[in-house]
Design a protein around this motif. Structure first.
Motif, PDB file in Angstrom:
ATOM      1  N   LYS A 246      21.137   1.741 -19.597  1.00  0.00           N
ATOM      2  CA  LYS A 246      21.797   2.112 -20.850  1.00  0.00           C
ATOM      3  C   LYS A 246      22.433   0.889 -21.494  1.00  0.00           C
ATOM      4  O   LYS A 246      22.398   0.729 -22.724  1.00  0.00           O
ATOM      5  CB  LYS A 246      22.860   3.193 -20.603  1.00  0.00           C
TER       6      LYS A 246
ATOM      7  N   THR B  20      14.982   4.459 -16.788  1.00  0.00           N
ATOM      8  CA  THR B  20      15.068   5.610 -17.687  1.00  0.00           C
ATOM      9  C   THR B  20      14.178   5.446 -18.908  1.00  0.00           C
ATOM     10  O   THR B  20      13.438   6.375 -19.281  1.00  0.00           O
ATOM     11  CB  THR B  20      16.524   5.794 -18.168  1.00  0.00           C
TER      12      THR B  20
ATOM     13  N   CYS C 198      24.054  18.565 -20.081  1.00  0.00           N
ATOM     14  CA  CYS C 198      23.393  18.008 -18.901  1.00  0.00           C
ATOM     15  C   CYS C 198      23.589  18.987 -17.755  1.00  0.00           C
ATOM     16  O   CYS C 198      24.618  18.965 -17.075  1.00  0.00           O
ATOM     17  CB  CYS C 198      23.966  16.635 -18.552  1.00  0.00           C
TER      18      CYS C 198
ATOM     19  N   TYR D 145      12.894  12.033 -14.077  1.00  0.00           N
ATOM     20  CA  TYR D 145      13.528  11.763 -12.795  1.00  0.00           C
ATOM     21  C   TYR D 145      12.480  11.433 -11.726  1.00  0.00           C
ATOM     22  O   TYR D 145      12.658  10.517 -10.912  1.00  0.00           O
ATOM     23  CB  TYR D 145      14.341  12.975 -12.340  1.00  0.00           C
TER      24      TYR D 145
ATOM     25  N   TYR E  57      20.685   3.402 -13.672  1.00  0.00           N
ATOM     26  CA  TYR E  57      20.683   4.187 -14.907  1.00  0.00           C
ATOM     27  C   TYR E  57      21.698   3.636 -15.904  1.00  0.00           C
ATOM     28  O   TYR E  57      21.400   3.445 -17.087  1.00  0.00           O
ATOM     29  CB  TYR E  57      20.982   5.646 -14.562  1.00  0.00           C
TER      30      TYR E  57
ATOM     31  N   LYS F 137      22.987  11.239 -10.197  1.00  0.00           N
ATOM     32  CA  LYS F 137      22.006  10.392 -10.873  1.00  0.00           C
ATOM     33  C   LYS F 137      22.485   9.942 -12.250  1.00  0.00           C
ATOM     34  O   LYS F 137      21.912   9.024 -12.842  1.00  0.00           O
ATOM     35  CB  LYS F 137      20.663  11.121 -11.012  1.00  0.00           C
ATOM     36  N   CYS F 138      23.494  10.596 -12.808  1.00  0.00           N
ATOM     37  CA  CYS F 138      24.034  10.205 -14.103  1.00  0.00           C
ATOM     38  C   CYS F 138      25.557  10.270 -14.021  1.00  0.00           C
ATOM     39  O   CYS F 138      26.122  10.625 -12.997  1.00  0.00           O
ATOM     40  CB  CYS F 138      23.510  11.124 -15.215  1.00  0.00           C
ATOM     41  N   ASP F 139      26.217   9.944 -15.119  1.00  0.00           N
ATOM     42  CA  ASP F 139      27.681  10.003 -15.143  1.00  0.00           C
ATOM     43  C   ASP F 139      28.185  11.107 -16.065  1.00  0.00           C
ATOM     44  O   ASP F 139      29.343  11.100 -16.490  1.00  0.00           O
ATOM     45  CB  ASP F 139      28.259   8.657 -15.573  1.00  0.00           C
ATOM     46  N   CYS F 140      27.323  12.075 -16.375  1.00  0.00           N
ATOM     47  CA  CYS F 140      27.663  13.086 -17.387  1.00  0.00           C
ATOM     48  C   CYS F 140      28.818  13.985 -16.964  1.00  0.00           C
ATOM     49  O   CYS F 140      29.726  14.259 -17.760  1.00  0.00           O
ATOM     50  CB  CYS F 140      26.433  13.930 -17.717  1.00  0.00           C
TER      51      CYS F 140
ATOM     52  N   ASN G 186      23.503   6.074  -9.569  1.00  0.00           N
ATOM     53  CA  ASN G 186      23.358   5.951 -11.021  1.00  0.00           C
ATOM     54  C   ASN G 186      23.566   4.533 -11.548  1.00  0.00           C
ATOM     55  O   ASN G 186      23.563   4.313 -12.756  1.00  0.00           O
ATOM     56  CB  ASN G 186      24.310   6.913 -11.747  1.00  0.00           C
TER      57      ASN G 186
ATOM     58  N   ASP H 156      30.415   3.331 -11.574  1.00  0.00           N
ATOM     59  CA  ASP H 156      29.087   3.801 -11.166  1.00  0.00           C
ATOM     60  C   ASP H 156      29.107   4.196  -9.697  1.00  0.00           C
ATOM     61  O   ASP H 156      30.130   4.081  -9.009  1.00  0.00           O
ATOM     62  CB  ASP H 156      28.034   2.722 -11.436  1.00  0.00           C
TER      63      ASP H 156
END
Length: 338
Positions: free
Chosen positions: A329, A257, A193, A248, A325, A203-206, A322, A318
């Motif tokens: 999930k 998503t 990512c 995005y 998002y 925007k994500c937790d990667c 995100n 979070d």
């Protein structure tokens, strides 16, 4: 496909990728798109029957040219081109070829849309649907090299690089601790990512997941065990960086998503977990403890011959950017809370 060449499929039509086409004057009576994209184009006869990522052959009242084909392929152009169609879906007598073409487009990272048997497209390059098997073969993956790699979490880490003659992706595994047959390794599968791992995207937790996983594996090693983080080169859950960024933009327009990927005509989950299983076998880890909240990863590894003795929860807080998002999930992709 990335070069935009017309492709002559053995036993089927010539297909010209719409997004990258070098033949800007090409025209065709038919287009090939995915059913998910067909549904967003209000093809009512596809809504109930279509498998989301099955191929759909459409025709219109006028031949398609590049000016009309690109807005059909790219949902980012929907607002600028609201009056598309009417279109009619027609039967496909070369469905296996059509399915292979859409999958090849995903692997190439382009929009899954083609002109079918176009005129003025130039010389077509021969290709066979069976070629897809070469791009997805995990048996060709091998260890290319390994080296010591001190990292913040562990100065004694070792990195192993993997290469396949089937594609250009080079995956890596980071090993922390002394490998031992007596202790099952703690393993984390982490898909590349760029925005999260490198640019600290919110925007994500990667990015936080990557850091937390490395620290957890280092803690395991400090307690006499060992572990591995597999860094898989499959950006955007397998749809590629550019398509992820397109998604995005659609998320900024209000889609979640899964919905954004569907409007692109792409699957919301296209990662190659069998390649991770092959990597684990090559490093001698056939029975593992898997750090994940995604049951699909457990199922995919076990189907590929890796025994997952324990699923270890991997959940982080979070943030305002995100939260939706992560909720998607959980609610649509089956991720667990703990």
């Amino acid at each position: 496909m990335r070069h935009g060449w017309p492709l002559a499929f053995e036993g089927g039509p010539v297909l010209l990728p719409v997004e990258t086409s070098i033949a800007r004057e090409a025209t065709a009576d038919h287009m090939l798109i995915s059913a998910a994209r067909a549904a967003t184009l209000k093809l009512a006869n596809q809504r109930e029957a279509a498998v989301p990522h099955a191929p759909v052959l459409i025709c219109g009242g006028e031949p398609f040219d590049m000016a009309s084909a690109l807005p059909i392929a790219d949902p980012a152009l929907d607002l600028r081109n609201p009056l598309k169609g009417p279109f009619r879906a027609e039967p496909i007598c070369w469905e296996g070829i059509a399915e292979a073409a859409l999958e090849m487009a995903r692997i190439a990272g382009i929009l899954p849309a083609f002109l079918v048997d176009p005129k003025d497209a130039g010389e077509a390059q021969p290709v066979a649907a069976d070629d897809l098997a070469h791009y997805t073969a995990t048996g060709a993956l091998r260890i290319a090299t390994r080296a010591r790699l001190p990292i913040t979490a562990s100065e004694g880490a070792e990195i192993i690089a993997f290469r396949s003659n089937a594609d250009i992706r080079e995956h890596a595994a980071l090993i922390i601790g002394e490998q031992s047959g007596d202790r099952q390794p703690l393993v984390r599968l982490h898909s590349e990512c760029l925005t999260g791992d490198v640019l600290s995207s919110l925007k994500c937790d990667c990015g936080p997941q990557l850091d937390a996983a490395l620290q957890a594996i280092a803690d395991e090693a400090n307690n006499g065990g060992w572990g591995a983080l597999l860094y898989l080169r499959q950006e955007g859950r397998g749809i590629g960086l550019i398509n992820k960024l397109r998604a995005y933009s659609l998320q900024d327009a209000g889609f979640d998503t899964v919905e954004a990927n569907e409007r692109l005509g792409l699957p919301d989950e296209a990662r190659d977990f069998p390649v991770a299983a092959r990597m684990l076998k090559l490093i001698g880890a056939r029975k593992i403890r898997l750090m994940t909240n995604n049951p699909r990863k457990v199922d995919a590894l076990e189907a590929a011959g890796i025994e997952v003795s324990e699923r270890v929860a991997h959940q982080l807080p979070d943030n305002p950017h995100n939260a939706r998002y992560l909720a998607t999930k959980r609610d649509k992709s089956g991720h667990l809370l703990k």
